[in-house]
Motif scaffolding. Structure first.
Motif, short mmCIF file in Angstrom:
data_model
loop_
_atom_site.label_atom_id
_atom_site.label_comp_id
_atom_site.label_asym_id
_atom_site.label_seq_id
_atom_site.Cartn_x
_atom_site.Cartn_y
_atom_site.Cartn_z
N LYS A 110 1.03 -1.26 -0.09
CA LYS A 110 -0.13 -0.05 -0.13
C LYS A 110 0.79 1.35 0.01
O LYS A 110 0.52 2.23 -0.64
N LEU A 111 1.85 1.44 0.88
CA LEU A 111 2.98 2.39 0.79
C LEU A 111 3.58 2.57 -0.56
O LEU A 111 3.46 3.78 -0.95
N LEU A 112 3.80 1.35 -1.01
CA LEU A 112 4.45 1.66 -2.40
C LEU A 112 3.48 2.18 -3.58
O LEU A 112 3.85 2.69 -4.40
N LEU A 113 2.17 1.71 -3.15
CA LEU A 113 1.17 2.24 -4.22
C LEU A 113 1.01 3.61 -4.02
O LEU A 113 0.78 4.47 -5.13
N ILE A 114 0.96 4.19 -2.57
CA ILE A 114 0.90 5.44 -2.41
C ILE A 114 2.21 6.27 -3.22
O ILE A 114 2.03 7.23 -3.72
N TYR A 115 3.35 5.74 -3.16
CA TYR A 115 4.45 6.32 -3.67
C TYR A 115 4.13 6.34 -5.02
O TYR A 115 4.51 7.40 -5.92
N MET A 116 3.80 5.43 -5.85
CA MET A 116 3.75 5.48 -7.16
C MET A 116 2.87 6.36 -7.78
O MET A 116 2.98 7.11 -8.59
N VAL A 117 1.56 6.36 -6.98
CA VAL A 117 0.57 7.35 -7.48
C VAL A 117 0.68 8.78 -7.45
O VAL A 117 0.57 9.50 -7.78
N SER A 118 1.23 9.03 -6.01
CA SER A 118 1.41 10.30 -5.58
C SER A 118 2.70 11.01 -5.85
O SER A 118 2.76 12.29 -5.91
N VAL A 119 3.67 10.15 -6.14
CA VAL A 119 5.11 10.70 -6.24
C VAL A 119 5.54 10.37 -7.77
O VAL A 119 5.87 11.28 -8.52
N PHE A 120 5.95 8.61 -7.97
CA PHE A 120 6.47 8.66 -9.04
C PHE A 120 5.74 8.94 -10.40
O PHE A 120 6.33 9.75 -11.42
N LEU A 121 4.51 8.67 -10.39
CA LEU A 121 3.85 9.00 -11.75
C LEU A 121 3.76 10.50 -12.12
O LEU A 121 3.92 10.84 -13.19
N PRO A 122 3.33 11.33 -11.01
CA PRO A 122 3.26 12.72 -11.12
C PRO A 122 4.67 13.34 -11.89
O PRO A 122 4.84 14.14 -12.63
N ILE A 123 5.58 12.82 -11.14
CA ILE A 123 7.09 13.40 -11.44
C ILE A 123 7.46 12.94 -12.94
O ILE A 123 7.94 13.71 -13.66
N VAL A 124 7.10 11.78 -13.23
CA VAL A 124 7.22 11.30 -14.79
C VAL A 124 6.51 11.91 -15.54
O VAL A 124 7.00 12.39 -16.72
N LEU A 125 5.15 12.00 -15.15
CA LEU A 125 4.31 12.79 -16.40
C LEU A 125 4.75 14.14 -16.34
O LEU A 125 4.91 14.80 -17.63
N THR A 126 5.19 14.89 -15.45
CA THR A 126 5.64 16.47 -15.40
C THR A 126 6.83 16.58 -16.23
O THR A 126 6.82 17.51 -17.11
N ASN A 127 7.84 15.33 -16.07
CA ASN A 127 9.09 15.73 -16.79
C ASN A 127 8.69 15.41 -18.26
O ASN A 127 9.35 15.90 -19.22
N VAL A 128 8.06 14.34 -18.52
CA VAL A 128 7.79 13.93 -19.97
C VAL A 128 6.99 15.14 -20.67
O VAL A 128 7.13 15.52 -21.67
N ILE A 129 6.02 15.68 -19.91
CA ILE A 129 5.07 16.77 -20.59
C ILE A 129 6.08 17.99 -20.74
O ILE A 129 6.09 18.65 -21.82
N PHE A 130 6.95 18.37 -19.66
CA PHE A 130 7.87 19.56 -19.71
C PHE A 130 8.81 19.33 -21.05
O PHE A 130 9.24 20.35 -21.85
N TYR A 131 9.32 18.12 -21.14
CA TYR A 131 10.32 17.68 -22.19
C TYR A 131 9.64 17.92 -23.66
O TYR A 131 10.41 18.46 -24.44
N ASN A 132 8.42 17.43 -23.63
CA ASN A 132 7.65 17.32 -24.96
C ASN A 132 7.36 18.70 -25.47
O ASN A 132 7.40 19.15 -26.59
N VAL A 133 6.86 19.74 -24.47
CA VAL A 133 6.32 20.76 -24.57
C VAL A 133 7.62 21.64 -25.07
O VAL A 133 7.69 22.47 -26.12
N THR A 134 8.82 21.76 -24.31
CA THR A 134 9.88 22.14 -24.88
C THR A 134 10.53 22.03 -26.13
O THR A 134 11.08 22.54 -26.91
N SER A 135 10.53 20.53 -26.34
CA SER A 135 10.97 19.91 -27.54
C SER A 135 10.12 20.56 -28.68
O SER A 135 10.67 20.97 -29.61
#
Length: 582
Positions: free
Chosen positions: A14-39
């Motif tokens: 459950k803690l790992l699930l919280i980490y994936m949903v609340s930390v990992f995925l938002p950071i990944v999506l933010t960086n991917v979107i930022f990279y794509n928009v910048t590119s």
């Protein structure tokens, strides 16, 4: 499909699930979107900048050609030039005088325009001297590429084409126009303005454009290119045959002027050059994302590991409780929920242990006293019958039978005494195969005496196995079952076959009878008795053998019972050279 409830997931997950949903995925999506928009923004800006650079190249070429066209137009309308080339001279001196008076500065435009290299005049007037920028239109000139390619259009307007270099390569750009300003002209006159090769090279070598540039004529053939991998100088190559990656960006600038109609400048930019600057910044983005991952990941792992360890300790201790092991959980009692659970477990375990000591142990001690009392009574009862007295009586009867020459009765009594002595005086747990076979033979002789000719038996024992030790009374219970339950109910004659030999690892025994077999319910009951710790029911003999073999050899022995309507076969394998574990 079984539905998974959130409460069925372990706390660590459950803690790992919280980490994936609340930390990992938002950071990944933010960086991917930022990279794509910048590119995309950088790519759009790069394309815009390269469009401007390509337009500058096209305009510069157009300006250089227009300078040459302007000079051609000036010479086309110059009456002195027309008269110089049209007049028929009586002598060379007359032409020289006319040239000096009217046209000695034919290249006066060259220094003014950096795009112009030289100006050539061509004529087929035989009285004109070919010197000082004037050339004769001879057969070689008529066969030249620039002459033939402009034959149909140079009388109408200036034409841009290429000239042959000394090595016969199409490299130099020229502007060609006919000087026949009226139909009464008797001689052909052509002006050719050579564009500066250095100007063309510098023009297309625009450092601000990040790809390859192609200059295409009206037929889509390459007139000039910065792509060094194609041989555009030696022959005309169609642009359609040039391999271009699908990801490349293609820009073009077309010419609408008459003398360069349908010509265009095309620029091809590889995708990696458009995104080169963004990709240079990619490591920085990755380092930043990695830093955002490391701290939360380490923190989550620490918290999850701590919770998992403490809960797992409680679970392990609770599992030991079912084996009456009431160990307490050591360590400091903390104030969080797991600490409260630990304290309650220790209190409960201590309470149960005290209850067991106070109640159950007292009951066990009482039961032990009762068992000891019954054993004492049983021993007292057994002591009333002296086994030696029975053996002496049987021996007296046997001797009297021999004196009366009742040999058969004497043999039966001897066999009976041997069986009785072995069952009562159990002085050792292991005997040799030979000793076991002697007991089997004694039993079968008694049975044969009972049934007369109804039962026959056959015993085959390899000499190499006679001195091998086996548990006492291992084979005889199977022989007894074969005789009593297999042959005795049989109306016809019965036979028991016993074979004992060995292979590389096992002592192999087979007990086979042609009796009535074992009923299916009885057969299932025998097999189920193998899994019971206590032996109950009629199959106590076979069950005892199985439990003793399991006690001595664990899972290293094999016992198989094959029963059909026409008989039963027992296969028994006991390990060789293996010390039984007591």
């Amino acid at each position: 499909m079984k539905k998974i409830h959130l409460n069925d997931i372990r706390i660590r997950n459950k803690l790992l699930l919280i980490y994936m949903v609340s930390v990992f995925l938002p950071i990944v999506l933010t960086n991917v979107i930022f990279y794509n928009v910048t590119s995309e923004n950088v790519r759009t800006q790069k394309i815009h900048d390269n469009e401007l650079a390509l337009r500058q190249v096209a305009n510069s070429l157009k300006q250089g050609v227009e300078d040459a066209v302007g000079i051609a137009s000036v010479l086309y309308s110059d009456a002195f030039v027309y008269q110089l080339l049209e007049t028929t001279y009586e002598s060379p001196v007359d032409f020289i005088l006319a040239y000096n008076n009217h046209f000695r500065d034919i290249n006066k435009y060259t220094p003014v325009y950096s795009s112009i290299r030289s100006i050539h005049l061509f004529t087929d007037n035989p009285t004109v001297i070919t010197a000082g920028g004037i050339f004769a239109i001879d057969e070689e000139v008529k066969r030249s590429y620039w002459y033939q390619s402009t034959l149909d259009t140079r009388n109408k307007y200036p034409v841009v084409t290429r000239n042959l270099a000394d090595n016969d390569e199409l490299s130099q750009f020229v502007v060609v126009r006919a000087l026949d300003s009226n139909d009464s002209s008797s001689n052909e006159k052509v002006i050719m303005i050579n564009l500066n090769e250095r100007f063309i090279h510098q023009l297309f070598s625009n450092e601000t454009f990040e790809g390859d540039i192609y200059l295409l004529n009206e037929n889509n053939f390459i007139e000039y290119s910065t792509n060094s991998s194609i041989q555009w100088e030696s022959e005309y190559i169609s642009f359609d045959t040039i391999p271009i990656a699908e990801s490349s960006t293609v820009l073009d600038e077309s010419y609408l002027i008459q003398y360069m109609s349908n010509w265009k400048v095309i620029g091809v930019i590889p995708e990696d050059k458009l995104l080169a600057e963004v990709r240079k910044s990619l490591p920085s983005i990755l380092y930043l994302a990695l830093w955002n991952f490391v701290i939360p990941t380490l923190f989550i792992i620490y918290i999850a590991g701590n919770i998992h360890f403490r809960l797992n300790t409680i679970v392990k201790k609770m599992r030991k409780v079912k084996d009456q092991n009431f160990e307490l959980i050591p360590g400091k009692t903390y104030k969080d929920e797991i600490g409260v659970l630990t304290a309650e477990f220790n209190r409960t375990s201590k309470k149960i242990k005290d209850l067991i000591n106070d109640v159950y142990i007292a009951r066990i001690q009482k039961k032990d006293l009762e068992i000891q009392k019954k054993e004492t009574q049983l021993k007292a009862l057994q002591s009333q019958i002296n086994p030696h007295f029975l053996f002496n009586v049987l021996e007296t009867i046997r001797m009297r039978s021999l004196l009366k020459q009742e040999n058969e009765t004497a043999d039966i009594i001897r066999n009976m005494a041997q069986l009785l002595r072995n069952s009562i005086t159990w002085d050792k747990d292991f005997i040799t195969v030979k000793e076991e076979v002697q007991l089997i033979q004694a039993f079968l002789e008694i049975q044969k005496y009972r049934f007369d000719d109804k039962m026959q038996y056959s015993i085959q024992v390899a000499e190499s196995v006679e001195h091998i030790l086996i548990p006492n009374m291992t084979i005889i219970p199977f022989v007894e079952n074969a005789s009593i339950h297999g042959i005795e109910p049989l109306k016809a004659k019965g036979k028991i076959i016993i074979e004992i030999n060995q292979d590389d690892k096992y002592l192999c025994c087979m007990i086979k009878d042609n009796g009535i077999g074992i009923e299916e319910t009885k057969y299932v009951e025998i097999l189920e008795s193998f899994n019971e710790e206590e032996i109950i029911g009629e199959s106590i003999g076979i069950g005892n053998v199985y439990q003793r073999l399991k006690m001595y050899y664990h899972d290293q022995f094999e016992l198989k019972i094959d029963s059909q309507h026409n008989g039963t076969t027992v296969y028994l394998k006991i390990p060789l050279n293996m010390k039984a574990e007591m």
